[in-house]
Each structure stands twice: as C-alpha cells, then as structure tokens.
Design a protein around this motif. Structure first.
Motif, mmCIF file in Angstrom:
data_model
loop_
_atom_site.group_PDB
_atom_site.id
_atom_site.type_symbol
_atom_site.label_atom_id
_atom_site.label_comp_id
_atom_site.label_asym_id
_atom_site.label_seq_id
_atom_site.Cartn_x
_atom_site.Cartn_y
_atom_site.Cartn_z
ATOM 1 N N GLY A 1 -33.060 29.602 -18.472
ATOM 2 C CA GLY A 1 -32.918 28.192 -18.142
ATOM 3 C C GLY A 1 -31.641 27.641 -18.746
ATOM 4 N N ILE A 2 -31.548 26.319 -18.789
ATOM 5 C CA ILE A 2 -30.371 25.675 -19.376
ATOM 6 C C ILE A 2 -30.820 24.553 -20.305
ATOM 7 N N TRP A 3 -29.972 24.272 -21.289
ATOM 8 C CA TRP A 3 -30.146 23.064 -22.079
ATOM 9 C C TRP A 3 -29.596 21.897 -21.271
ATOM 10 N N THR A 4 -30.346 20.785 -21.240
ATOM 11 C CA THR A 4 -29.841 19.585 -20.575
ATOM 12 C C THR A 4 -29.220 18.615 -21.576
ATOM 13 N N ASN A 5 -29.576 18.758 -22.834
ATOM 14 C CA ASN A 5 -28.906 18.074 -23.949
ATOM 15 C C ASN A 5 -29.293 18.847 -25.196
ATOM 16 N N ASN A 6 -29.187 18.225 -26.367
ATOM 17 C CA ASN A 6 -29.440 18.987 -27.587
ATOM 18 C C ASN A 6 -30.914 19.084 -27.977
ATOM 19 N N GLN A 7 -31.837 18.659 -27.092
ATOM 20 C CA GLN A 7 -33.254 18.754 -27.430
ATOM 21 C C GLN A 7 -34.131 19.190 -26.245
ATOM 22 N N TYR A 8 -33.600 19.202 -25.037
ATOM 23 C CA TYR A 8 -34.410 19.507 -23.860
ATOM 24 C C TYR A 8 -33.863 20.722 -23.113
ATOM 25 N N MET A 9 -34.769 21.553 -22.647
ATOM 26 C CA MET A 9 -34.430 22.726 -21.858
ATOM 27 C C MET A 9 -35.103 22.616 -20.494
ATOM 28 N N GLN B 1 -41.745 26.011 -9.562
ATOM 29 C CA GLN B 1 -41.950 24.866 -10.440
ATOM 30 C C GLN B 1 -40.717 24.653 -11.302
ATOM 31 N N ASP B 2 -40.272 23.399 -11.346
ATOM 32 C CA ASP B 2 -39.128 22.978 -12.143
ATOM 33 C C ASP B 2 -39.694 22.116 -13.274
ATOM 34 N N PHE B 3 -39.510 22.548 -14.526
ATOM 35 C CA PHE B 3 -40.104 21.807 -15.641
ATOM 36 C C PHE B 3 -39.163 21.774 -16.836
ATOM 37 N N VAL B 4 -39.428 20.822 -17.728
ATOM 38 C CA VAL B 4 -38.601 20.600 -18.905
ATOM 39 C C VAL B 4 -39.454 20.782 -20.153
ATOM 40 N N LEU B 5 -38.921 21.494 -21.134
ATOM 41 C CA LEU B 5 -39.564 21.638 -22.440
ATOM 42 C C LEU B 5 -38.746 20.906 -23.491
ATOM 43 N N GLN B 6 -39.442 20.195 -24.350
ATOM 44 C CA GLN B 6 -38.769 19.459 -25.426
ATOM 45 C C GLN B 6 -38.880 20.232 -26.725
ATOM 46 N N SER B 7 -37.765 20.471 -27.372
ATOM 47 C CA SER B 7 -37.748 21.101 -28.678
ATOM 48 C C SER B 7 -38.273 20.136 -29.727
ATOM 49 N N ASN B 8 -38.868 20.679 -30.785
ATOM 50 C CA ASN B 8 -39.344 19.803 -31.852
ATOM 51 C C ASN B 8 -38.242 19.451 -32.844
ATOM 52 N N GLN B 9 -37.007 19.850 -32.539
ATOM 53 C CA GLN B 9 -35.870 19.466 -33.369
ATOM 54 C C GLN B 9 -34.608 19.514 -32.508
ATOM 55 N N THR B 10 -33.595 18.768 -32.859
ATOM 56 C CA THR B 10 -32.332 18.820 -32.123
ATOM 57 C C THR B 10 -31.532 20.037 -32.573
ATOM 58 N N ARG B 11 -30.737 20.570 -31.629
ATOM 59 C CA ARG B 11 -29.927 21.744 -31.923
ATOM 60 C C ARG B 11 -28.490 21.496 -31.476
ATOM 61 N N ASN B 12 -27.616 22.339 -31.907
ATOM 62 C CA ASN B 12 -26.209 22.241 -31.529
ATOM 63 C C ASN B 12 -26.014 22.876 -30.150
ATOM 64 N N ALA B 13 -26.574 22.198 -29.128
ATOM 65 C CA ALA B 13 -26.490 22.711 -27.767
ATOM 66 C C ALA B 13 -25.939 21.627 -26.858
ATOM 67 N N THR B 14 -25.267 22.049 -25.816
ATOM 68 C CA THR B 14 -24.708 21.112 -24.863
ATOM 69 C C THR B 14 -25.197 21.430 -23.464
ATOM 70 N N TYR B 15 -24.962 20.490 -22.557
ATOM 71 C CA TYR B 15 -25.438 20.634 -21.178
ATOM 72 C C TYR B 15 -24.931 21.940 -20.567
ATOM 73 N N ASN B 16 -25.857 22.650 -19.930
ATOM 74 C CA ASN B 16 -25.601 23.905 -19.227
ATOM 75 C C ASN B 16 -25.488 25.110 -20.143
ATOM 76 N N ASP B 17 -25.637 24.949 -21.456
ATOM 77 C CA ASP B 17 -25.770 26.132 -22.300
ATOM 78 C C ASP B 17 -26.999 26.905 -21.853
ATOM 79 N N THR B 18 -26.900 28.226 -21.867
ATOM 80 C CA THR B 18 -27.999 29.067 -21.398
ATOM 81 C C THR B 18 -29.130 29.107 -22.422
ATOM 82 N N ALA B 19 -30.348 29.100 -21.916
ATOM 83 C CA ALA B 19 -31.520 29.173 -22.778
ATOM 84 C C ALA B 19 -32.484 30.215 -22.227
ATOM 85 N N MET B 20 -33.358 30.699 -23.073
ATOM 86 C CA MET B 20 -34.339 31.691 -22.652
ATOM 87 C C MET B 20 -35.723 31.274 -23.134
#
Length: 362
Positions: free
Chosen positions: A274-282, A331-350
């Motif tokens: 998936g992708i990060w959409t900001n520093n807390q959501y994937m 299904q298109d869904f979003v997961l919220q991290s329980n903490q912010t990370r040093n991630a930016t939009y479109n960074d790859t996530a797994m």
C-alpha cells in the motif's frame, strides 16, 4: 454382497453404495465445508459463545456457527475426533450449564445457505422437491434431538427428530423432507435456507415435527436439553445436503476448492502493498479473488500485526480501520497508525497477513 442392485422404488446401489436419486453425480453436496476442514478465523483454537442472539454467534469453523440465548456458555472449536474417513469435526462443550431453561432460551449449531445455492430445490413454489440431509454426530448425552429448517425471514420452519442412541459414539443420521411450497424464499445472493442442530430450546421455540409452519420454532417437545448439563460434549461432521430422497456417500471436495468456496463468505488478508497518505495513515487496495458474496465488512483483527513502510520507516501498531470503499471484487481501506512516523505521501507500505478480515457471512 456387491454389484448393482435395484430396490422396489427404482433406487440404485453399486457395491452397497447409494447412487443419487436425483441431480448430478458430482457437486451434489450443497454444503460448504461439511467436513469441517477449514477454520480461517481461529486456526483450530477454541472460541467461547457467551453472548446472545445473531450478533453474538461464534464460528468454530468456516460456514458453521453456534448461536444462543440464555445462560448457557459453550466452548466451540475445530477438533480431530472423527468417524472413519474424516479429518475434522466441530466440538461443542458446555462450560456453564443453563439449569433453568426460560421460555426464550435456545442453543443451536447452524448453517445458512445462499439463495443461489438452493434455488433449484423450488422453495416457495409448487415445484418444491425432496432433499436429504445426512451427517455424523456424537454426544455425551443420549436422547432425542431436533434438526430444524427455515427461511431467511425467520417465519417458516420445519422440524425433524433424530435419536442419539449411544453416548460418546459416532452415529450416522439421514433426514429427508420436501421443500416448503409457500412462504418467502430468496433465490439470489442473500440468505436462502437455514439449518440448525438444536441443543436447547425454551417453550417459545417448541412445535410439532414433520410439518412446515409459519413460525420460528426450532425444537419438538422431546428435545434433549443438552445445554443444561455441565461439560456435555457434542460433535458434528460429514454434513451433506443433496437433491433427492436418498443419502449418498459424503462428497469430499479438494482442499483448495473448498477453501475458495469458504472465501466467498469470509477471508483474512494476505500480505498487501500500500501507500502512506500522510505520516499516520496507510491506504491499501485488496483484490478479492474469488469474488465474495457481497461487499464485505472490513474488521481490524490484529493491532500489533507486522506492518511496515519500506526504507526502514515502519510503524509499530494500528489503532483503527476506516475509509472503506469497494464491492465484492475489491476493497479500498485505510489503516491509522497509533503513532506518527517520518513518512510522506506515496511512500510504500506493507501490511502483513491476517491483520484485517473481510466478511460477507449470511
């Protein structure tokens, strides 16, 4: 002693094995996971039934659920105690007995058909046909038990009795009846026929055997109140429902074919990119193959599952699932991290496996 035999009604056996009296030789078993081999939710672990009603039901294996109302508490699990020719069963054990059965109390193990799978049985029409249910059962309590058949609207039911003659012994049972000629019966991807193996019933759910009624009654007055005995056990496997008036040998399907059928109703995610959409959501898009019965409900299972952003910008936990869009194919869904990370939009996530579930159960 072998060969081909024909009885007075024209039914054929080959080497003592009953041939179908109607319908095809293959794909005749309309039950999915009747041999209880797939347990995607629990992977063989026991679950506890301690909440009332449809919302409180538990699935010890795929497609088979256990439901109650009242004081009884039941441990439900996939088990390896079986009759010859089977690998798995479901095992129910009374953890807390219902010693004073109220009028509205009930307990049953159930199976719910999709309307598409039983449309050819002619429910609700003048073309209703005979069908046969067969199964293997074992219980610590002997006596008379009830299997009930009903529609999705819960306003038509039929009850059949069977007897468990010997305690802690596998017994083979067959039940034949004719589909209901009246009532509302779905023939699409919503619920069609319901079946239940009754284990406890209060007076609100008691009626006579052998007839279709405009009620939601699940037992006869002869029903053994299995749920009123502490530590009582009940096992079930080899469940088959087929067109015709005779039970044929159980139809074993391949492991992969049966799993694909189960996944029409429930599955857990495989590893997803998936992708990060900001520093807390994937954001993830999960393709559902085979297609599910309907657009599923997405549920977070593991807040501590393995999930990471590549290039060592991982996150350590998930607090919620949301932003769900899609249908029965993806299904298109979003997961919220329980903490912010040093991630930016479109960074790859797994996302690791079995973090979320997709359910289109009936």
């Amino acid at each position: 002693n072998g060969g081909i035999q024909l009885d007075n009604a024209g039914h054929v056996t080959v080497d003592g094995q009953q041939m179908p009296t109607a319908g095809p030789l293959s794909n005749r078993n309309l039950i999915i996971n009747g041999a209880m081999v797939h347990d995607q939710r629990n992977n063989g672990s026991a679950v506890t039934l301690n909440s009332d009603g449809f919302a409180g039901r538990q699935f010890p294996v795929d497609r088979f659920h256990v439901q109650r109302s009242g004081a009884v508490v039941v441990s439900c699990e996939q088990d390896t105690e079986t009759p010859a020719g089977f690998k798995n069963s479901i095992k129910l054990t009374v953890s807390t007995a219902d010693n004073s059965v109220a009028a509205g109390d009930y307990l049953f193990a159930g199976y719910r058909f999709e309307g598409n799978d039983v449309a050819h049985l002619g429910f609700g029409t003048s073309n209703a046909v005979k069908f046969t249910l067969s199964f293997w059962v074992r219980s610590s309590l002997t006596g008379t038990y009830t299997v009930f058949f009903g529609n999705y609207a819960d306003n038509r039911t039929h009850r059949k009795e069977y007897t468990i003659s010997a305690a802690n012994t596998w017994e083979y049972k067959t039940i034949t009846l004719t589909a209901d000629t009246t009532g509302t019966w779905n023939t699409n991807n919503s619920g069609g026929l319901n079946i239940g193996w009754t284990l406890l019933a209060g007076s609100d759910y008691v009626n006579t055997a052998g007839t279709w009624t405009g009620t939601v009654d699940t037992a006869t007055s002869n029903q053994t109140q299995w749920g009123s005995t502490g530590s009582a056990t009940f096992y079930l496997t080899g469940v088959q429902l087929e067109l015709g008036e005779k039970a044929t040998p159980f139809e074993h399907k391949s492991y992969s074919d049966e799993l694909a059928r189960c996944q029409r109703y429930y599955r857990q995610n495989a590893r997803i990119l998936g992708i990060w959409t900001n520093n807390q959501y994937m954001r993830f898009i999960h393709l559902l193959s085979p297609y599910m019965r309907a657009a599923p409900t997405v549920t977070l299972l593991d807040t501590n599952g393995y999930h990471e952003k590549w290039n060592s910008l991982g996150f350590t936990g998930i607090s919620s699932v949301g932003g769900v869009y899609g249908n029965n194919t993806s299904q298109d869904f979003v997961l919220q991290s329980n903490q912010t990370r040093n991630a930016t939009y479109n960074d790859t996530a797994m996302l690791g496996p079995d973090v979320v579930s997709f359910s289109a159960e009936l």
